[in-house]
Structures are given as C-alpha cells and as structure tokens.
Design an enzyme around this catalytic site. Structure first.
Site, PDB file in Angstrom:
ATOM      1  N   ASP A  89      -1.293   1.396  -3.863  1.00  0.00           N
ATOM      2  CA  ASP A  89      -2.069   0.310  -4.460  1.00  0.00           C
ATOM      3  C   ASP A  89      -3.435   0.780  -4.956  1.00  0.00           C
ATOM      4  OD1 ASP A  89      -2.976   0.700  -1.833  1.00  0.00           O
ATOM      5  OD2 ASP A  89      -3.481  -1.401  -1.532  1.00  0.00           O
ATOM      6  N   ASP A 141      -6.151   1.890  -3.728  1.00  0.00           N
ATOM      7  CA  ASP A 141      -7.452   1.618  -3.116  1.00  0.00           C
ATOM      8  C   ASP A 141      -7.960   2.816  -2.329  1.00  0.00           C
ATOM      9  OD1 ASP A 141      -5.659   1.455  -1.014  1.00  0.00           O
ATOM     10  OD2 ASP A 141      -6.452  -0.408  -0.188  1.00  0.00           O
ATOM     11  N   SER A 148       0.817  -1.208   0.000  1.00  0.00           N
ATOM     12  CA  SER A 148       0.000   0.000   0.000  1.00  0.00           C
ATOM     13  C   SER A 148       0.858   1.269   0.000  1.00  0.00           C
ATOM     14  CB  SER A 148      -0.973  -0.022   1.175  1.00  0.00           C
ATOM     15  OG  SER A 148      -1.841   1.074   1.149  1.00  0.00           O
ATOM     16  N   ASP A 165      -3.156   6.387  -3.488  1.00  0.00           N
ATOM     17  CA  ASP A 165      -2.010   5.815  -2.793  1.00  0.00           C
ATOM     18  C   ASP A 165      -1.379   4.726  -3.659  1.00  0.00           C
ATOM     19  OD1 ASP A 165      -3.905   3.809  -2.488  1.00  0.00           O
ATOM     20  OD2 ASP A 165      -3.442   3.425  -0.383  1.00  0.00           O
TER      21      ASP A 165
END
Length: 453
Positions: free
Chosen positions: A243, A245, A102, A241
């Site tokens: 990743d 999500d 992440s 961000d």
C-alpha cells in the site's frame, strides 16, 4: 461474515478468498455501517480509498453501501496508497477509510481507519466497531447518504513537493520497486515533475503480486532492487510495500540501509530545522537514533510498535518526526501520519544536495549490530515470554510495555506478538556483533522450545 480474529490492534486484516475466508462482502457492509454509527457520521462525509487487491472493488462498494444506509456520505478517491488516503483525510478535513492489507499475501484484504486530519482511531472505537459489526444487522436510517468520486492524486503529489527542499539537487538515477503495489500508481505522479532519472520495477498494479510478495521487511523481496541498482549504476533504490506507506532504501552498492539509520538521518535534518524538537520512535528502533537525537539536542519519545500508537505519540508531543524499524516514517507537516513517499523524497533531496554517495551519507551515523526481525509461530505466547523473563533475570532491566524488553549495557532484546499476524517477533541489538549473535541464538532457542529444560 466476520471472524473476530480479523480485528487487530490497529486495523482489520483477514483472508477473503479461498476455502476458509475470514470476512467477505457482507462483512464489509456491516463494518461500513458500524463505522458510521460509532463515529456518529450520519449527515456527514468521510473519504475512502482502496489499493489494487483483486477483492478491493467489491469490498469498497459494500463498505460504502453500509455507510450510506446509515446516513453518511462518501468521497471515493478510488485507487490510492494508504498515505494518499491520509492526505485526503487532511485535505478534506474528514475521517478516512482505506481498503488494504498492506504487505499481507494476495488472499488477504483489510481496512485502516483514521479520524479527521489523519488522526489515529482510538482502540476503544475499533473495539466498538467490531462489536457492532458482528452483532445484529443495523436497520437503515430514513435519510440515506450519497457517494461521489474525486481524484486527488495530483493534489497529493503537489503537497509532497511543497514539503521537501527539492531545489539545488544534482540529477539522480533512482530505481523504485513498486512490487505491483500502489507505488506504481503514485510514484509517476510524484517523480514525474522532478529532474531525476527513474527506473521502475514491477509498476503494473496487480494484487496477485506475481513478482515478489509486497513486504520489504523480508530480505528476499529486496533482491530485485539491489540487482537493478548495480546493473543501472543507480544512486539509490526505493522499495515500497503493497500500500506504499513504507519505503526501504538501497544504497549505490546494492546494500540495504537500515530504516533506523534513515530515521536518524531525517531526524538530524528535522532537528536542524527545529532545534529542541521531539522525535518519536518505537520500542525496537535502533539505539542509534537515541544517540543522534541526543547529540542534536532533541527530545526522544518511545511508542509501542504500530502506526496507531506512533501517531498518537506524534500528536501528544507535537513531534516533528517519527520513525519505526519497519520503515514507517511520520511527519508533523503530513498531519503526523506515516508516508513512505515523503521519506523517499527527503532522502533523495539530502543525497542530491550532497557531494557523496548514499552509503557516505549515512556513514557517520552510529552503527549497532542488529538481528533484524525474526518471526516464530508459538502456541502459548505468555508462557514463552515468562520463560524468557526467567532466563534473562538479573541480566538487564525488564519492561513489559510492548511485549518483553530486556535492556542491558549496550544491548537489548525485545520479543512481542505481531499486531497483524499470528507470530512472535524477536529483535536483538548490541554494540558488539558477537554479543548480538549470542543473545539472538539464546532467545530464539527458548522461543522455539530448543533450550534445555
């Protein structure tokens, strides 16, 4: 190699490069084998994706090898945002695994898990996976599984389009900052078919993050998008961000819109569509959302911070929408999972159908003064929380469901340990800016040991 500290409350995160790695290829193989054993997936399939981190290819391959040796088969969707993996879990109706860290720095990698239909993995299962992976190596089963590749990016984009009323929009000019993360992969597929003008920043996939860290919670990482909005006279910016999500919104003035206000904005829309529906927020989402949901006749459910907890509450209450202070947004029609891209589409659709600006779109929502999240490294978390509880005794209702929350008349203070990093996080909110600052400074002095003994 697997270090126990990499197993967090919701997923796995740890350093994989440098002089002191916390896990490696052998560890990924062991986790893959344990995942199959704990979920009983021998003879069944699951879906796996990865982000653009430099170690992703080898760690994903090792995880697949461990899983296949235990008899499971794998659909490898390759490069994917985390919400694209949630989509694939729902699309194929099978458990999912995403190799990602992440927003963590470049030397990290990690793993997020879900059950079929993007349902959250239970904490007890993650504990079992950790124990099994760190124990003796599992012997291969007699009948190995197999792995195959399948690209689902087009299906993911089409599904998102089906969930948002995109007709009747005026043409918008949209900046999006991928931060060299997975939005550089997914945004062209999602935005390409729309009648909007896009200005992409840092869209090249690069797990070393050469331009800025992939964490939009840090104000410094929003500066490029803020500048680009003003320079290009854009209607808004979306900042993702690593990743992809999570999605932060910047308005036409270059001002960051609080994720809590975005939660309130989308909650209004969803409650108009389904009156009386349930909205989920976390412990430290602004009380502005409480007021908006109450005014709209909806029900509000409060969850602990973290995608596993929020998704569980979404399922338990059949909630239509959920939002966190960190810009995670959850939708029932996306299997109750979090997706920054879908939230971004909803905001663009709301703005595109309005006659005003982004700042005007949220101007009518309640406003509270907030500290933002302030992180501190402390040696003894329980001792710090005990000192805070004593200092605030008699000044509000105290709750320990998620760290320590003290709630007074028109204000609240929350201090909680991070789920993903060795940090203690402080959040303060009040109707009055001066009171917020005073409470913030008092709590911070205690946390950092600067208060009088």
């Amino acid at each position: 190699m697997l270090t126990p500290s990499i197993f967090k409350a919701n997923d796995i995160r740890g350093v994989v490069t440098g002089d002191q790695p916390e896990w490696d290829v052998a560890g990924a193989r062991a986790v893959g084998a344990a995942f199959v054993a704990v979920l009983g997936l021998a003879g069944q399939e699951f879906v796996l994706g990865r982000d653009m981190r430099t170690t992703g290819v080898e760690l994903a391959a090792a995880f697949i090898e461990g899983a296949v040796a235990q008899g499971a088969s794998v659909i490898d969707i390759g490069l994917a945002s985390t919400d694209q993996l949630w989509f694939a879990s729902g699309f194929f109706d099978m458990p999912g695994v995403q190799l990602t860290a992440s927003h963590n720095p470049a030397d990290y990698n990690g793993i997020k898990f879900c059950l079929a239909q993007a349902a959250p993995i239970e904490p007890a299962m993650l504990k079992q996976i950790a124990e099994l992976a760190m124990g003796p190596e599992l012997a291969p089963v007699a009948k190995r599984g197999a792995a195959r590749s399948q690209d689902v990016l087009a299906e993911y984009a089409a599904h998102l389009h089906s969930l948002v009323p995109l007709d009747g929009m005026r043409r918008l000019r949209v900046v999006y900052d991928a931060g060299n993360g997975m939005a550089g992969h997914t945004a062209p597929a999602v935005f390409g078919p729309l009648d909007i003008e896009t200005i992409g920043l840092f869209t090249e996939l690069d797990g070393s993050f050469p331009n800025h860290p992939p964490n939009p919670l840090e104000p410094a990482n929003l500066v490029d998008a803020q500048r680009a909005v003003l320079e290009n006279r854009a209607d808004l910016a979306l900042v993702f961000d690593g990743d992809a999500d999570r999605c932060f919104i910047v308005d036409e003035r270059g001002e960051v819109v609080s994720p809590s206000l975005i939660t309130a904005l989308i909650a209004q829309q969803e409650l108009a569509r389904e009156p009386g529906g349930t909205i989920v927020i976390n412990t430290i989402t602004s009380r502005a959302v409480d007021k908006v949901v109450a005014d709209a006749g909806g029900a509000l459910v409060v969850s602990k911070v973290g995608h596993t907890s929020v998704k569980a509450k979404m399922a338990e209450h059949h909630a239509i929408f959920g939002g966190e202070h960190s810009a995670h947004y959850y939708f029932r029609d996306f299997w109750g999972a979090d997706t920054g891209m879908l939230a971004g589409l909803h905001v663009m659709a709301l703005l595109g159908r309005s006659a005003g600006t982004m700042s005007e779109l949220v101007a009518g929502l309640p406003v509270f003064a907030a500290s933002g999240e302030i992180n501190s490294t402390v040696a003894d978390v329980p001792a710090v929380l005990a000192r805070l509880a004593e200092a605030f005794a008699g000044r509000g209702v105290q709750n320990t469901d998620d760290g320590l929350t003290i709630e007074g008349d028109g204000w609240w203070v929350n201090v909680r340990a991070s789920n993903t990093e060795p940090l203690l996080r402080l959040n303060v909110e009040s109707r009055d800016a001066a009171q917020m600052a005073s409470l913030r400074d008092e709590a911070l002095a205690i946390i950092r040991g600067e208060a009088d003994a």
